[in-house]
Design an enzyme around this catalytic site. Structure first.
Site, mmCIF file in Angstrom:
data_model
loop_
_atom_site.group_PDB
_atom_site.id
_atom_site.type_symbol
_atom_site.label_atom_id
_atom_site.label_comp_id
_atom_site.label_asym_id
_atom_site.label_seq_id
_atom_site.Cartn_x
_atom_site.Cartn_y
_atom_site.Cartn_z
ATOM 1 C CE LYS A 191 -4.409 1.085 0.115
ATOM 2 N NZ LYS A 191 -5.563 0.343 -0.434
ATOM 3 C CG ASP A 218 -7.395 3.257 -0.911
ATOM 4 O OD1 ASP A 218 -7.968 2.161 -0.868
ATOM 5 O OD2 ASP A 218 -7.381 4.044 0.070
HETATM 6 P P1 NDP Z 1 -12.982 7.651 -2.819
HETATM 7 O O1 NDP Z 1 -11.941 8.657 -2.543
HETATM 8 O O2 NDP Z 1 -13.461 7.475 -4.210
HETATM 9 O O3 NDP Z 1 -14.258 7.890 -1.882
HETATM 10 C C1 NDP Z 1 -14.157 7.905 -0.510
HETATM 11 C C2 NDP Z 1 -15.484 8.394 0.024
HETATM 12 O O4 NDP Z 1 -15.524 8.241 1.450
HETATM 13 C C3 NDP Z 1 -15.724 9.867 -0.262
HETATM 14 O O5 NDP Z 1 -17.095 10.087 -0.452
HETATM 15 C C4 NDP Z 1 -15.235 10.516 1.028
HETATM 16 O O6 NDP Z 1 -15.770 11.797 1.290
HETATM 17 C C5 NDP Z 1 -15.746 9.532 2.040
HETATM 18 N N1 NDP Z 1 -15.000 9.652 3.298
HETATM 19 C C6 NDP Z 1 -13.666 9.591 3.478
HETATM 20 N N2 NDP Z 1 -13.366 9.771 4.774
HETATM 21 C C7 NDP Z 1 -14.554 9.957 5.403
HETATM 22 C C8 NDP Z 1 -14.935 10.194 6.734
HETATM 23 N N3 NDP Z 1 -14.016 10.297 7.703
HETATM 24 N N4 NDP Z 1 -16.254 10.323 7.036
HETATM 25 C C9 NDP Z 1 -17.195 10.228 6.063
HETATM 26 N N5 NDP Z 1 -16.889 10.006 4.775
HETATM 27 C C10 NDP Z 1 -15.604 9.873 4.449
HETATM 28 O O7 NDP Z 1 -12.387 6.250 -2.252
HETATM 29 P P2 NDP Z 1 -12.850 4.779 -2.577
HETATM 30 O O8 NDP Z 1 -14.302 4.737 -2.805
HETATM 31 O O9 NDP Z 1 -11.937 4.240 -3.606
HETATM 32 O O10 NDP Z 1 -12.487 4.033 -1.205
HETATM 33 C C11 NDP Z 1 -13.405 3.928 -0.130
HETATM 34 C C12 NDP Z 1 -12.958 2.805 0.801
HETATM 35 O O11 NDP Z 1 -12.890 1.570 0.047
HETATM 36 C C13 NDP Z 1 -11.578 2.967 1.430
HETATM 37 O O12 NDP Z 1 -11.566 2.369 2.707
HETATM 38 C C14 NDP Z 1 -10.681 2.138 0.498
HETATM 39 O O13 NDP Z 1 -9.501 1.707 1.147
HETATM 40 C C15 NDP Z 1 -11.606 0.972 0.208
HETATM 41 N N6 NDP Z 1 -11.274 0.214 -0.982
HETATM 42 C C16 NDP Z 1 -11.234 0.812 -2.213
HETATM 43 C C17 NDP Z 1 -10.938 0.069 -3.326
HETATM 44 C C18 NDP Z 1 -11.000 0.631 -4.690
HETATM 45 O O14 NDP Z 1 -10.934 -0.153 -5.655
HETATM 46 N N7 NDP Z 1 -11.146 1.938 -4.871
HETATM 47 C C19 NDP Z 1 -10.563 -1.371 -3.218
HETATM 48 C C20 NDP Z 1 -10.752 -1.922 -1.882
HETATM 49 C C21 NDP Z 1 -11.060 -1.133 -0.820
HETATM 50 P P3 NDP Z 1 -14.915 13.135 0.943
HETATM 51 O O15 NDP Z 1 -15.090 13.325 -0.517
HETATM 52 O O16 NDP Z 1 -15.546 14.186 1.778
HETATM 53 O O17 NDP Z 1 -13.494 12.859 1.352
#
Ligand code: NDP
Length: 452
Positions: free
Chosen positions: A125, A165
């Site tokens: 990572k 991510d």
């Molecule tokens: P994105 O950046 O596309 O989206 C993240 C989302 O979560 C945004 O809407 C963000 O809001 C919100 N968020 C982040 N921190 C907080 C918080 N403290 N409270 C509320 N909302 C929050 O990321 P992903 O969708 O790619 O990733 C989301 C999760 O999935 C992570 O844990 C990642 O590690 C996991 N994951 C992702 C993969 C992938 O293929 N993308 C694969 C496997 C796991 P804001 O815009 O305000 O920051």
């Protein structure tokens, strides 16, 4: 003290401030206790001690110039945790909260997740404390180029293959891949999540969200349920959350929530496919905030500054299935108790480690179907593995083929979890099953190599 207790204690003593890493290591290692009895060869070779120590950690300065001409300095990381079963593989996270402890937790989880997919991928990572929110395309480009100016020497299609991510989507991958290609003079599968015209795979953007829903559907089926007519709470509104909404809609469920780090929206009428298209445009093209959804759809309620799980608790909102798809430790014990009270029967984690250890206990004590992130969200990295295969073979599979492979992989992960849990005396425990099934393959590979 038990062998496992001793390994956990030493990991905490060695890096006392890496809290998220301690939490992840403890969760995995505790469920491996039974393997220490069945496999004295792992104990003798000190596999448990070795697996919690990354192969290497790379930290570097990332200087870049903002639109006002000011020099900015961020910190970049790559944690190459374990390549026993294949090249290092794992995403890059750009978020102000990024630190070494968070990336070690994510890299450690990735070892077991990647092993579970059955594809040959090690765990890694990386990322930076850079915040892409509010940055212009030019600023994001200058940052990504500077980040890759150092990272390029540590990665490669057979060495380490990063992906996206939090904060790293198609835009960032494009800039990083473009710079890598320029300085290496190579067009190769060194990053996944690439755009379709330059080596990306169909279904890769959808894969984590779709896979999380497929995994939940498999869990529900063990009790004779489907998504049809279920109220589904989803957190986040980024890549994983958006495609989870899309798949739940396809399977006949009703998504009633989304959030970002500033607010939560509840739409009891359901986030329909048309509303989901609006969200994709809002978040991915216009880079807006989820609160704007409530301006567009009058029936939706927006809670500014409230966490989604607090809103569900305080408003007593009925939830059948919860898919936390935002970030680590978003669901705590009180939230979990509220979910149980509000009728939840299934939690499938799109995010990595979104439930605290106390929340997990609540799910388990109340007999919820609980799919931990390393199993439930493994569809993303599995499809990255498929992207790597297509790049190596110099061909592209069509949408149906990749989606079918993803579905098969998620079904296989689901049955591997159940089989391993049963074989080690913890029938129906997806946490133990995922950890044990992921661990055994890596441990056996490490054993074969001798002490390296
Ligand atoms: P994105 O950046 O596309 O989206 C993240 C989302 O979560 C945004 O809407 C963000 O809001 C919100 N968020 C982040 N921190 C907080 C918080 N403290 N409270 C509320 N909302 C929050 O990321 P992903 O969708 O790619 O990733 C989301 C999760 O999935 C992570 O844990 C990642 O590690 C996991 N994951 C992702 C993969 C992938 O293929 N993308 C694969 C496997 C796991 P804001 O815009 O305000 O920051």
């Amino acid at each position: 003290m038990s062998i496992i207790g001793d390994v956990i204690a030493k990991a905490k003593e060695r890096d006392p401030y890496e809290f998220e890493f301690h939490q992840a290591a403890e969760e995995v290692l505790e469920s491996l206790e039974t393997t220490t009895k069945k496999h004295p060869e792992f104990v003798k070779a000190k596999i448990y001690e070795r697996i919690v120590e990354p192969d290497r950690v790379i930290m570097f300065r990332v200087p870049w110039v903002d639109d006002k001409g000011q020099v900015q300095v961020n910190r970049g990381f790559r944690v190459q945790f374990n390549n026993a079963i294949g090249p290092y593989k794992g995403g890059l996270r750009f978020h102000p909260s990024v630190n070494l402890g968070i990336l070690k937790f994510l890299g450690f989880e990735q070892i077991f997740k990647n092993s579970l997919t059955t594809l040959p991928m090690g765990g890694a990572k990386g990322g930076s404390d850079f915040d892409p929110k509010g940055k212009s395309d030019n600023e994001a480009m200058r940052f990504c180029h500077s980040f890759m100016r150092e990272l390029f020497r540590h990665i490669g299609p057979d060495r380490d293959v990063p992906a996206g991510d939090i904060g790293v989507g198609g835009r960032e991958i494009g800039y990083m891949y473009g710079y890598y290609k320029k300085i290496m003079n190579e067009h190769t599968g060194v990053l996944t999540g690439k755009g379709l015209p330059y080596g990306g795979s169909l279904i890769r953007p959808e894969a984590t969200g779709y896979g999380c829903v497929y995994f939940a559907a498999e869990m529900l089926a063990t009790r004779g349920f489907t998504f049809a007519g279920k109220n589904v709470a989803i957190s986040g509104s980024g890549n994983v959350a958006q495609y989870a909404v899309e798949k739940v809609n396809q399977l006949g469920g009703k998504v009633i929530s989304l959030c970002d780090s500033s607010s939560t929206i509840i739409d009891e009428e359901g986030i329909s496919p048309e509303k989901c298209d609006y969200i994709m445009d809002l978040k991915n093209v216009r880079r807006g905030r989820i609160s704007e959804y409530a301006d567009r759809y009058a029936n939706a309620v927006c809670y500014i500054g409230n966490s989604i799980w607090d809103v569900i608790k305080e408003q007593g909102i009925k939830v059948d299935v919860a898919l936390p798809c935002a970030t680590q430790n978003e669901v705590d014990e009180e939230h979990a108790n509220a979910l149980v009270k509000n009728g939840c029967i299934c939690v499938s984690e799109g995010a990595n480690m979104p439930s605290t250890p106390e929340a997990i206990k609540v799910y388990q004590q109340n007999g919820l179907l609980y799919g931990p992130g390393k199993a439930a969200n493994a569809g993303g990295v599995a499809t990255s593995g498929l992207e790597m295969s297509q790049n190596s073979m110099r061909l592209s599979w069509d949408r149906e083929e990749v989606d079918q492979r993803l579905l098969t992989i998620m079904k296989n992960i689901h049955s591997s979890c159940l089989d391993a849990a049963e074989a080690y005396g913890m029938k129906g425990d997806y946490v133990a099953g995922a950890n044990i099934a992921g661990f055994l393959k890596v441990a056996n590979a490490m054993l074969a190599y001798g002490v390296v």
